[in-house]
Write a protein that holds these residues in place. Structure first.
Motif, PDB file in Angstrom:
ATOM      1  N   MET A 196      14.277  -2.215   0.752  1.00 55.02           N
ATOM      2  CA  MET A 196      13.172  -1.753  -0.090  1.00 55.02           C
ATOM      3  C   MET A 196      12.484  -0.613   0.654  1.00 55.02           C
ATOM      4  SD  MET A 196      10.049  -4.066  -1.650  1.00 55.02           S
ATOM      5  CE  MET A 196      11.097  -5.356  -2.344  1.00 55.02           C
ATOM      6  N   SER A 197      12.317   0.509  -0.011  1.00 51.71           N
ATOM      7  CA  SER A 197      11.699   1.676   0.629  1.00 51.71           C
ATOM      8  C   SER A 197      10.769   2.400  -0.324  1.00 51.71           C
ATOM      9  CB  SER A 197      12.774   2.697   1.045  1.00 51.71           C
ATOM     10  OG  SER A 197      13.704   2.133   1.911  1.00 51.71           O
TER      11      SER A 197
ATOM     12  N   ILE B  27       8.741   2.908  -5.509  1.00 51.78           N
ATOM     13  CA  ILE B  27       9.493   2.052  -4.595  1.00 51.78           C
ATOM     14  C   ILE B  27      10.921   1.912  -5.123  1.00 51.78           C
ATOM     15  CG2 ILE B  27       9.694  -0.311  -3.693  1.00 51.78           C
ATOM     16  CD1 ILE B  27       6.587  -0.524  -4.094  1.00 51.78           C
ATOM     17  N   THR B  28      11.888   2.043  -4.245  1.00 48.58           N
ATOM     18  CA  THR B  28      13.274   1.772  -4.626  1.00 48.58           C
ATOM     19  C   THR B  28      13.759   0.540  -3.860  1.00 48.58           C
ATOM     20  OG1 THR B  28      15.491   2.722  -4.813  1.00 48.58           O
ATOM     21  CG2 THR B  28      14.237   3.382  -2.893  1.00 48.58           C
ATOM     22  N   CYS B  29      14.519  -0.282  -4.537  1.00 46.69           N
ATOM     23  CA  CYS B  29      14.960  -1.540  -3.930  1.00 46.69           C
ATOM     24  C   CYS B  29      16.359  -1.864  -4.424  1.00 46.69           C
ATOM     25  CB  CYS B  29      13.975  -2.646  -4.336  1.00 46.69           C
ATOM     26  SG  CYS B  29      14.497  -4.324  -3.918  1.00 46.69           S
TER      27      CYS B  29
END
Lengths: 103, 103, 103, 103
Positions: A9-10, A70-72
């Motif tokens: 997750m970033s 957020i990308t996960c």
């Protein structure tokens, strides 16, 4: 059931260095008590579905406090009648290959 | 927050034709009321985190009843202050490209 | 062999709005001649392994010209003896479910 | 450019135990000379784009010889001006957290 999940997750809105956010999240995982294993591209967790996704949710809640995008990604491998796969899968491959591998 | 998630879930222990299991799961999604969109490689859902992961959990519970090994991948894109991205993202790209695209 | 691949590629160092980069990349795909299908979370391609990964490589080369950090995910489903799955998989699920679905 | 890629590839048509296929593929990776790291859910590789995807292609060619349906996922993190991230990313997180983590 052994639910083995790897996730990362970033934040997408904090520039190209995100290790501060990753470090903070790792503390949530380490404190959860769920068996985990850090890798270069994500963290593996093993437990029941609700345990594993509970940890991911807590990490999301923390990141959503100060990140707007957020990308996960989450990859899950569920297997009935098997436990301890967070270490066992590599051990089995090493046994089949007949030698120790980089890990 | 708009939580946009694409996921796919398949049994690993039922041979190479798994559309029966996929069809059954699609019904769970269609009945959930959460906006969804079917694609060749997965299903997109849009909602709050708990809504989206609630649907994925129900699909997992159903599949776990008669499958002993399940593989699942989930990709999540969360963005504050944006809604309707399940259709809006493609529309925006088409606007930038200046023409209709295959979808 | 039908190699069906869904992929997404985004810069991590350009803030939270990346549609400009996505639009530019979509043009590379549209010009490739490989059957594609745009979705909210990625683009599907169908062809032989080298065709599909050739398109992804061109998209990467273009993005690497002006982005210093790039994230990319690729999910591949290969099946012998089947073609046209970029549209056929959804059609089959609709047939099993017995109605039209959101797509 | 450091292209760090984690991937997993499995047959879908060989039942729920696929470690034989994984073991065979690991040998292809180990012989490639590309730095790698085995994890419970996939293998990480680090190199230039063509090196990394060359290894994945060889693994695919081998699996396609006797599997009719193959699933594969690849996650890529590219960063200019950084090398040795296959070990360096975890080291950096540990430094920020201030202690050794499970890996």
């Amino acid at each position: 059931m052994s639910v083995l999940a790897e996730f990362s997750m970033s934040p997408m809105d904090k520039g190209d260095s995100v290790s501060k956010y990753v470090a903070r999240s790792v503390e949530i995982i380490a404190e959860s008590g769920v068996p985990y294993r850090l890798g270069p591209m994500g963290t593996c967790l093993e437990g029941e579905w609700d345990q594993v996704f509970g940890v991911i949710k807590r990490r999301y809640d923390r990141m959503a406090q100060d990140c707007r995008r957020i990308t996960c990604s989450i990859k899950v491998d569920v297997r009935a009648g098997h436990e301890g796969r967070i270490t066992g899968k590599i051990a089995k491959v090493e046994q089949l290959v007949g030698r120790t591998l980089q890990k």
